[in-house]
Design a protein around this motif. Structure first.
Motif, short mmCIF file in Angstrom:
data_model
loop_
_atom_site.label_atom_id
_atom_site.label_comp_id
_atom_site.label_asym_id
_atom_site.label_seq_id
_atom_site.Cartn_x
_atom_site.Cartn_y
_atom_site.Cartn_z
N ASP A 216 -18.43 -18.41 -41.81
CA ASP A 216 -18.14 -17.18 -41.07
C ASP A 216 -19.39 -16.31 -40.94
OD1 ASP A 216 -15.47 -17.90 -40.73
OD2 ASP A 216 -14.85 -16.92 -42.60
N GLY A 217 -20.14 -16.18 -42.03
CA GLY A 217 -21.38 -15.41 -41.97
C GLY A 217 -22.40 -16.04 -41.05
N GLN A 218 -22.54 -17.37 -41.11
CA GLN A 218 -23.50 -18.04 -40.24
C GLN A 218 -23.10 -17.92 -38.77
OE1 GLN A 218 -25.04 -21.88 -41.18
NE2 GLN A 218 -25.27 -21.44 -43.36
N MET A 219 -21.81 -17.99 -38.49
CA MET A 219 -21.35 -17.85 -37.11
C MET A 219 -21.67 -16.45 -36.59
SD MET A 219 -19.81 -19.91 -34.92
CE MET A 219 -20.85 -19.33 -33.60
N GLU A 220 -21.42 -15.45 -37.39
CA GLU A 220 -21.68 -14.07 -36.99
C GLU A 220 -23.18 -13.84 -36.76
OE1 GLU A 220 -20.80 -10.35 -35.76
OE2 GLU A 220 -19.33 -11.89 -36.33
N GLU A 221 -24.03 -14.37 -37.65
CA GLU A 221 -25.48 -14.20 -37.51
C GLU A 221 -25.99 -14.94 -36.28
OE1 GLU A 221 -27.92 -11.80 -38.63
OE2 GLU A 221 -27.00 -12.40 -40.54
N THR A 222 -25.42 -16.10 -35.99
CA THR A 222 -25.80 -16.85 -34.80
C THR A 222 -25.47 -16.07 -33.53
OG1 THR A 222 -25.48 -18.97 -35.93
CG2 THR A 222 -25.42 -19.01 -33.53
N LEU A 223 -24.28 -15.50 -33.47
CA LEU A 223 -23.89 -14.71 -32.31
C LEU A 223 -24.76 -13.46 -32.18
CD1 LEU A 223 -20.02 -15.09 -32.62
CD2 LEU A 223 -21.44 -15.99 -30.77
N ARG A 224 -25.13 -12.86 -33.30
CA ARG A 224 -26.02 -11.70 -33.25
C ARG A 224 -27.38 -12.09 -32.68
NH1 ARG A 224 -25.59 -10.29 -38.37
NH2 ARG A 224 -23.69 -9.12 -37.97
N ASN A 225 -27.89 -13.24 -33.09
CA ASN A 225 -29.17 -13.71 -32.55
C ASN A 225 -29.07 -13.97 -31.04
OD1 ASN A 225 -30.96 -13.64 -34.73
ND2 ASN A 225 -30.18 -15.57 -35.56
N MET A 226 -27.97 -14.54 -30.60
CA MET A 226 -27.79 -14.81 -29.18
C MET A 226 -27.72 -13.50 -28.39
SD MET A 226 -25.33 -18.16 -29.13
CE MET A 226 -26.06 -18.88 -27.68
N ALA A 227 -27.05 -12.50 -28.94
CA ALA A 227 -26.98 -11.21 -28.27
C ALA A 227 -28.36 -10.58 -28.13
CB ALA A 227 -26.04 -10.28 -29.03
N HIS A 228 -29.20 -10.72 -29.14
CA HIS A 228 -30.55 -10.16 -29.06
C HIS A 228 -31.41 -10.92 -28.05
CE1 HIS A 228 -29.61 -7.69 -32.58
NE2 HIS A 228 -30.74 -7.06 -32.34
N LEU A 229 -31.22 -12.23 -27.94
CA LEU A 229 -31.95 -12.98 -26.92
C LEU A 229 -31.54 -12.56 -25.52
CD1 LEU A 229 -32.10 -16.60 -28.37
CD2 LEU A 229 -34.04 -15.26 -27.56
N LEU A 230 -30.25 -12.41 -25.30
CA LEU A 230 -29.76 -11.95 -24.00
C LEU A 230 -30.30 -10.56 -23.68
CD1 LEU A 230 -26.12 -13.24 -24.33
CD2 LEU A 230 -27.63 -13.80 -22.42
N ALA A 231 -30.29 -9.69 -24.67
CA ALA A 231 -30.80 -8.34 -24.47
C ALA A 231 -32.29 -8.35 -24.13
CB ALA A 231 -30.54 -7.49 -25.71
N ALA A 232 -33.04 -9.22 -24.82
CA ALA A 232 -34.47 -9.33 -24.54
C ALA A 232 -34.72 -9.82 -23.12
CB ALA A 232 -35.13 -10.28 -25.55
N GLY A 233 -33.85 -10.69 -22.63
CA GLY A 233 -34.04 -11.24 -21.29
C GLY A 233 -33.67 -10.30 -20.17
#
Length: 317
Positions: A216-233
């Motif tokens: 659960d923690g890894q899934m949440e951290e993965t989604l957080r990383n994806m959100a930051h990549l989208l925001a950067a783009g």
């Protein structure tokens, strides 16, 4: 939303749709390597297969990975769509012990790094590398696939993570060579213009794995990383709502008992999702339980060319 279970090393469905009815295609062999290349419009797809890689010694495997990558880059350079924008790697026995404190992913990285440095030079990694995924394969062959474009993509990095090509020697004597994401911002990309290609993303902050043993923690951290990549783009805030822009996703699941929860988490947070591919695979670090790659809908990065300076700053941070 369509959910598809995959059992073998193949490109995602969005790539197969993109390359449907190619303008040109060919297959050949070079000193034991099997190669194929197809071209269609603004894109090309090259695949190199190294048979029976699992049976090789680490030293031989490293050299053969370098040779496979050099052939992929050489083949790509001969295509009209000659700029790499996305890589996929399938490494048999990726977590196996290779001796001297190394595993087979580290050996693979050494071969890839040698080929990339020969092509681009180490000082150009931040401007030249495309995004990538590298996962385990249950078969015996090493497979590398690269999607090419008529125009270079824009490499993007995640501000929460150290660029992979700057990793410390804790993760091998030579680091991985890839960007976290690649943006397609040119008119020649046609239906893919303004798309962000997000590579294999996992529960890593800086360069360290987070939430060991906790899916659960890894899934949440993965989604957080994806959100930051989208925001950067796209210049948005790194909030959960940016995940709605993702239309295609592929998830690599290590433990079958985690599969249902992972699917539910992705479907709940990625509200614009049209297709999900699920593959049971080992990952580049034995402590990782899930890895996700994704593609946004077209138009997300429509103004990325006007933000070129900001994007370059992210790519070389």
């Amino acid at each position: 939303m369509e959910i598809c279970e995959l059992q073998r090393s193949e490109t995602p469905m969005w790539v197969r749709r993109l390359m449907d009815r190619p303008d040109a295609s060919r297959r050949w062999q070079v000193s034991g390597l099997r190669a194929s290349s197809v071209e269609r419009g603004a894109f090309s797809l090259t695949e190199i297969v190294l048979p029976n890689a699992r049976a090789m010694s680490p030293d031989v495997f490293r050299g053969e990975v370098q040779r496979a990558y050099e052939l992929a880059l050489e083949t790509l350079s001969a295509c009209r769509a000659s700029h790499a924008v996305r890589w996929w790697n399938f490494v048999p026995g990726i977590n196996r012990d290779a001796g001297d404190g190394l595993d087979w992913y580290m050996v693979f990285n050494a071969g890839r790094h040698a080929a990339m440095q020969r092509r681009y030079g180490a000082n150009e990694f931040g401007r030249q590398l495309a995004t990538a995924s590298g996962v385990g394969s249950h078969g015996d062959d090493f497979v590398v696939q690269v999607l090419g474009s008529t125009r270079p993509g824009q490499p993007l990095e995640n501000p929460r993570q150290i660029p992979a090509y700057n990793y410390s020697e804790s993760y091998g004597p030579l680091p991985p060579c890839f960007a976290r994401a690649t943006g397609l911002g040119h008119a020649e990309h046609d239906a893919m213009r303004g798309t962000l290609l997000i590579g294999g993303t996992a529960s890593i902050v800086g360069e360290k794995t987070q939430h060991l043993g906790n899916i659960d923690g890894q899934m949440e951290e993965t989604l957080r990383n994806m959100a930051h990549l989208l925001a950067a783009g796209c210049g948005a805030a790194a909030e959960d709502r940016v995940l709605r822009h993702i239309e295609e996703v592929r998830v690599y699941v290590v433990r079958q008992e985690d599969r249902a929860g992972i699917i539910d988490a992705l479907a709940a947070r990625m509200t614009g999702l049209k297709r999900m591919e699920v593959i049971h695979a080992d990952l580049c670090r034995p402590c990782l339980l899930v890895e996700v790659e994704a593609v946004t809908g077209p138009g997300l990065l429509a103004s990325m060319n006007q933000r070129g300076a900001a994007g370059q700053r992210l790519a070389t941070a």
